[in-house]
Design a protein around this motif. Structure first.
Motif, PDB file in Angstrom:
ATOM      1  N   TYR A 224       0.835  -1.183   0.000  1.00 27.18           N
ATOM      2  CA  TYR A 224       0.000   0.000   0.000  1.00 27.18           C
ATOM      3  C   TYR A 224       0.874   1.238   0.000  1.00 27.18           C
ATOM      4  O   TYR A 224       1.868   1.303   0.717  1.00 27.18           O
ATOM      5  CB  TYR A 224      -0.927  -0.019   1.226  1.00 27.18           C
ATOM      6  CG  TYR A 224      -1.682  -1.310   1.276  1.00 27.18           C
ATOM      7  CD1 TYR A 224      -2.798  -1.501   0.469  1.00 27.18           C
ATOM      8  CD2 TYR A 224      -1.244  -2.371   2.042  1.00 27.18           C
ATOM      9  CE1 TYR A 224      -3.458  -2.708   0.455  1.00 27.18           C
ATOM     10  CE2 TYR A 224      -1.904  -3.573   2.037  1.00 27.18           C
ATOM     11  CZ  TYR A 224      -3.013  -3.739   1.244  1.00 27.18           C
ATOM     12  OH  TYR A 224      -3.659  -4.935   1.225  1.00 27.18           O
TER      13      TYR A 224
ATOM     14  N   LEU B   8       2.038   4.621   0.957  1.00 30.70           N
ATOM     15  CA  LEU B   8       1.914   5.536   2.086  1.00 30.70           C
ATOM     16  C   LEU B   8       2.152   6.977   1.651  1.00 30.70           C
ATOM     17  O   LEU B   8       1.512   7.891   2.137  1.00 30.70           O
ATOM     18  CB  LEU B   8       2.911   5.176   3.190  1.00 30.70           C
ATOM     19  CG  LEU B   8       2.689   3.856   3.888  1.00 30.70           C
ATOM     20  CD1 LEU B   8       3.758   3.646   4.954  1.00 30.70           C
ATOM     21  CD2 LEU B   8       1.317   3.800   4.526  1.00 30.70           C
TER      22      LEU B   8
ATOM     23  N   LYS C 230      -6.598   4.011   3.114  1.00 27.49           N
ATOM     24  CA  LYS C 230      -5.691   4.323   4.227  1.00 27.49           C
ATOM     25  C   LYS C 230      -6.248   3.809   5.557  1.00 27.49           C
ATOM     26  O   LYS C 230      -5.831   4.219   6.621  1.00 27.49           O
ATOM     27  CB  LYS C 230      -5.477   5.842   4.330  1.00 27.49           C
ATOM     28  CG  LYS C 230      -4.861   6.463   3.110  1.00 27.49           C
ATOM     29  CD  LYS C 230      -3.365   6.349   3.163  1.00 27.49           C
ATOM     30  CE  LYS C 230      -2.756   7.127   2.008  1.00 27.49           C
ATOM     31  NZ  LYS C 230      -1.425   6.707   1.715  1.00 27.49           N
TER      32      LYS C 230
ATOM     33  N   LEU D  32      -1.347   4.973   8.788  1.00 28.48           N
ATOM     34  CA  LEU D  32      -2.669   4.499   8.382  1.00 28.48           C
ATOM     35  C   LEU D  32      -3.633   4.663   9.553  1.00 28.48           C
ATOM     36  O   LEU D  32      -3.222   4.716  10.704  1.00 28.48           O
ATOM     37  CB  LEU D  32      -2.607   3.028   7.967  1.00 28.48           C
ATOM     38  CG  LEU D  32      -1.726   2.697   6.762  1.00 28.48           C
ATOM     39  CD1 LEU D  32      -1.553   1.193   6.632  1.00 28.48           C
ATOM     40  CD2 LEU D  32      -2.295   3.279   5.488  1.00 28.48           C
TER      41      LEU D  32
END
Length: 126
Positions: A10, A12, A73, A110
Motif C-alpha cells: 500500500y 503511504l 488508508k 494508516l
C-alpha cells in the motif's frame, strides 16, 4: 512478481522528486502482532496448525494469529490471542485493541478502524 507485490503493498506516500513509500500488509500484521504481545496478560498469538509446526522447528512467523485488511488508508485487524490464566479477558482485550491501534497508526500513518479480538485459549503462567 511485480503484480503480487503491488497487490499486497500500500502506498503511504508519493513524491515526484523522491519516489514512493509502500508498505506490505504483512508488515502491518507484524506490527499489530508485536504490539499485542507487549500487553501484560497476553501469553501468545494463536495461529493455525501450519504456523504452530513451523514455530516448533525454529521458523517464526511474526504475523501469526493476525489478519489485516487495508482499504485505502484504513486498516481492519483481527487478532487471535492466548491469554494467561488469572487475567481479566475483557480488560486484556481492550488494552490490546488500544495498543494495536496506537502502534499501527504511529508507525504507518494508516488509520485503524477496527481491532477485533478472538480469544483462542488460556495458558497457565510459567
Amino acid at each position: 512478481m511485480e503484480k503480487a507485490l503491488e497487490k499486497e503493498a500500500y502506498v503511504l506516500r508519493e513524491d515526484e522528486d523522491l519516489g514512493t513509500v509502500k508498505i506490505a500488509d504483512d508488515v502491518v500484521a507484524m506490527i499489530a502482532g508485536l504490539a499485542a504481545t507487549e500487553v501484560q496478560g497476553v501469553s501468545a498469538m494463536a495461529g493455525n496448525i501450519t504456523n504452530e509446526l513451523m514455530s516448533r522447528v525454529g521458523v517464526k512467523n511474526l504475523a501469526k494469529g493476525v489478519k489485516v485488511e487495508v482499504i485505502g488508508k484504513r486498516v481492519k485487524a483481527e487478532l487471535a490471542l492466548i491469554v494467561e490464566y488469572g487475567y481479566n479477558i475483557p480488560v486484556v482485550s481492550q488494552k490490546v485493541q488500544e495498543k494495536v491501534k496506537s502502534t499501527v497508526e504511529n508507525m504507518t500513518g494508516l488509520e485503524v478502524s477496527d481491532v477485533d479480538i478472538r480469544i483462542s485459549g488460556v495458558t497457565m503462567q510459567k
